[in-house]
Write a protein that holds these residues in place. Structure first.
Motif, short mmCIF file in Angstrom:
data_model
loop_
_atom_site.label_atom_id
_atom_site.label_comp_id
_atom_site.label_asym_id
_atom_site.label_seq_id
_atom_site.Cartn_x
_atom_site.Cartn_y
_atom_site.Cartn_z
N GLN A 38 -11.82 13.06 2.11
CA GLN A 38 -10.87 12.96 3.19
C GLN A 38 -9.92 11.99 2.38
OE1 GLN A 38 -11.40 11.63 7.28
NE2 GLN A 38 -13.16 13.22 7.73
N SER A 39 -8.59 12.28 2.77
CA SER A 39 -7.48 11.99 1.93
C SER A 39 -6.63 10.65 2.84
CB SER A 39 -6.04 12.49 1.83
OG SER A 39 -6.38 14.16 0.89
N THR A 40 -7.70 9.26 2.75
CA THR A 40 -7.40 8.16 3.14
C THR A 40 -7.12 7.25 2.60
OG1 THR A 40 -10.49 7.77 3.24
CG2 THR A 40 -9.67 8.91 5.49
N MET A 41 -6.94 5.64 2.89
CA MET A 41 -6.33 5.32 1.86
C MET A 41 -7.09 3.73 2.46
SD MET A 41 -4.67 3.42 -0.67
CE MET A 41 -4.24 5.67 -1.05
N ALA A 42 -8.11 4.08 1.74
CA ALA A 42 -8.75 2.14 2.08
C ALA A 42 -8.09 0.94 1.00
CB ALA A 42 -10.18 2.16 1.57
N VAL A 43 -7.03 -0.17 1.77
CA VAL A 43 -6.37 -0.71 1.71
C VAL A 43 -6.59 -2.09 1.66
CG1 VAL A 43 -4.28 -2.38 1.85
CG2 VAL A 43 -4.30 0.22 2.27
N ASP A 44 -7.41 -3.25 0.12
CA ASP A 44 -8.37 -4.68 -0.04
C ASP A 44 -6.93 -5.49 -0.49
OD1 ASP A 44 -7.57 -3.00 -2.61
OD2 ASP A 44 -9.81 -4.05 -2.84
N THR A 45 -7.78 -6.50 -0.52
CA THR A 45 -6.64 -7.28 -1.10
C THR A 45 -5.33 -6.98 -2.40
OG1 THR A 45 -8.40 -8.55 -2.30
CG2 THR A 45 -7.99 -9.52 -0.06
N HIS A 46 -6.67 -5.96 -2.89
CA HIS A 46 -5.58 -5.74 -4.83
C HIS A 46 -4.84 -4.33 -4.09
CE1 HIS A 46 -8.53 -7.05 -6.96
NE2 HIS A 46 -10.19 -6.90 -5.79
N ILE A 47 -5.14 -3.89 -3.90
CA ILE A 47 -4.08 -2.41 -3.07
C ILE A 47 -2.71 -3.16 -2.28
CG2 ILE A 47 -3.49 -1.10 -1.89
CD1 ILE A 47 -6.19 0.32 -3.15
N PHE A 48 -2.99 -3.71 -1.14
CA PHE A 48 -2.15 -4.66 -0.51
C PHE A 48 -1.38 -5.36 -1.33
CE2 PHE A 48 -0.48 -8.70 1.36
CZ PHE A 48 0.11 -7.63 3.11
N ARG A 49 -1.58 -6.52 -1.99
CA ARG A 49 -0.40 -6.75 -2.71
C ARG A 49 0.59 -5.86 -4.47
NH1 ARG A 49 -4.93 -9.02 -5.79
NH2 ARG A 49 -4.77 -7.86 -7.67
N LEU A 50 -0.37 -4.82 -4.65
CA LEU A 50 0.40 -4.03 -6.11
C LEU A 50 1.19 -3.55 -4.79
CD1 LEU A 50 -1.75 -1.87 -7.93
CD2 LEU A 50 0.03 -0.92 -6.66
N GLY A 51 0.91 -2.92 -3.61
CA GLY A 51 2.06 -2.18 -3.22
C GLY A 51 3.19 -2.83 -2.58
N ASN A 52 3.32 -4.48 -2.50
CA ASN A 52 4.35 -5.15 -1.88
C ASN A 52 4.56 -5.37 -3.17
OD1 ASN A 52 4.54 -5.80 0.55
ND2 ASN A 52 2.32 -6.35 0.69
N ARG A 53 3.95 -6.10 -4.17
CA ARG A 53 4.68 -6.40 -5.87
C ARG A 53 5.44 -5.58 -6.12
NH1 ARG A 53 -0.03 -8.19 -9.53
NH2 ARG A 53 1.19 -11.44 -8.55
N THR A 54 5.24 -3.88 -6.21
CA THR A 54 5.79 -3.12 -6.88
C THR A 54 7.23 -2.31 -6.06
OG1 THR A 54 3.69 -1.03 -5.96
CG2 THR A 54 3.64 -2.47 -8.72
N GLY A 55 7.07 -2.39 -4.76
CA GLY A 55 7.83 -1.61 -3.84
C GLY A 55 7.03 -0.12 -3.52
N LEU A 56 6.12 0.02 -4.20
CA LEU A 56 5.20 0.61 -4.25
C LEU A 56 5.49 1.88 -2.44
CD1 LEU A 56 3.33 3.77 -5.39
CD2 LEU A 56 1.64 2.15 -5.09
N ALA A 57 4.69 0.57 -2.01
CA ALA A 57 4.33 0.40 -0.31
C ALA A 57 4.73 -1.08 0.20
CB ALA A 57 3.60 1.19 0.36
N LEU A 58 5.61 -1.31 1.25
CA LEU A 58 5.92 -2.25 1.81
C LEU A 58 4.94 -2.65 3.06
CD1 LEU A 58 9.50 -3.07 0.28
CD2 LEU A 58 7.47 -3.23 -0.99
N GLY A 59 4.76 -4.11 3.15
CA GLY A 59 4.30 -3.82 4.61
C GLY A 59 3.33 -5.37 4.80
N LYS A 60 4.22 -5.70 6.21
CA LYS A 60 2.98 -7.17 6.13
C LYS A 60 1.45 -7.31 6.12
CE LYS A 60 7.82 -8.88 8.35
NZ LYS A 60 8.30 -9.38 9.33
N ASP A 61 1.33 -6.41 6.40
CA ASP A 61 -0.61 -6.57 6.84
C ASP A 61 -0.94 -5.49 6.07
OD1 ASP A 61 -0.27 -4.45 8.46
OD2 ASP A 61 0.69 -5.40 10.14
N VAL A 62 -1.70 -5.16 6.41
CA VAL A 62 -3.07 -4.22 5.51
C VAL A 62 -2.67 -2.45 6.29
CG1 VAL A 62 -4.76 -5.47 3.87
CG2 VAL A 62 -4.98 -4.67 5.80
N LEU A 63 -2.71 -2.49 7.59
CA LEU A 63 -2.29 -1.49 8.23
C LEU A 63 -1.51 -0.71 8.08
CD1 LEU A 63 -3.09 0.95 10.17
CD2 LEU A 63 -3.07 -0.74 12.30
#
Length: 225
Positions: free
Chosen positions: A146-171
């Motif tokens: 299934q096309s799910t996305m499990a956001v851990d600390t690495h993906i949370f950091r990467l999403g916000n740092r790069t501008g790929l996906a911005l968000g205040k929490d993992v959800l």
């Protein structure tokens, strides 16, 4: 949308959708065979390994499960082993007492409610002891394609740092990634992103000179070596 970068405290602008595709495609080209670093042989052993991996490294979990799964690799075998029996194999990883209790409890629930099979539905997975949204997303992605996305600390950091996906929490980051990553790349993106965050886009000192997608990354303080 603009947010403060969690690593640099500077504002980062969200990537355009074109940039998102370019970013993911570069990661895919660099690591086309990316997969989970947890060792497993079935949906059940995957589930157990992911539950054990909370606040523990994949390497430490693999060392523990290498011995555990030789003795017990099905729900009935884990239940027969019991909490103390499971504990003796996993006491080298963090939170091992609670994890031992959860592994036995979820195995019991699988036997009682699912004929010993791992369900492929989010609600049923999250009803299992020790299984939260992130764990369910990993199992649904890997075991059930299934096309799910499990956001851990690495993906949370990467999403916000790069501008790929911005968000205040993992959800928020999870929903942004699912919405913004092209559907044809979404399922495998979980592996590409977590490995990129783990080994290249590191927390304290990102190794930007190794990043294949730095051209579209919005991180303002790139470490180019």
């Amino acid at each position: 949308m603009v947010t403060k970068n969690i690593a640099s405290d500077q504002k980062v602008k969200a990537m355009s959708l074109v940039e998102v595709r370019t970013f993911i495609e570069h990661l895919a080209k660099e690591n086309p065979d990316a997969k989970s670093e947890l060792n497993y042989t079935s949906p059940y052993t995957l589930l157990v390994a992911v539950v054990l991996s909370a606040q523990a490294t994949d390497a430490s979990v693999n060392k523990a499960t290498e011995k555990l799964f030789k003795v017990a690799s099905t729900p009935s075998e884990i239940v027969a082993l019991g909490e103390e029996g499971v504990a003796q194999y996993i006491n080298s990883i963090g939170l091992w007492r609670a994890k031992s209790r959860n592994v036995v409890a979820l195995s019991t629930q699988l036997l009682e409610q699912h004929d010993g099979n791992v369900p492929g539905e989010r609600q049923a997975l999250e009803a299992l002891p020790g299984v939260g949204r992130k764990t369910a997303n990993v199992v649904l992605n890997i075991a059930f394609n299934q096309s799910t996305m499990a956001v851990d600390t690495h993906i949370f950091r990467l999403g916000n740092r790069t501008g790929l996906a911005l968000g205040k929490d993992v959800l928020a980051v999870e929903k942004a990634l699912v919405r913004r990553i092209p559907k044809d790349l979404l399922r495998d993106s979980h592996h590409w992103l977590i490995l990129h965050g783990r080994y290249i886009c590191k927390a304290r000192k990102p190794e930007c000179w190794r990043c294949p997608a730095t051209i579209v990354c919005h991180y303002p303080n790139k470490n180019l070596g």
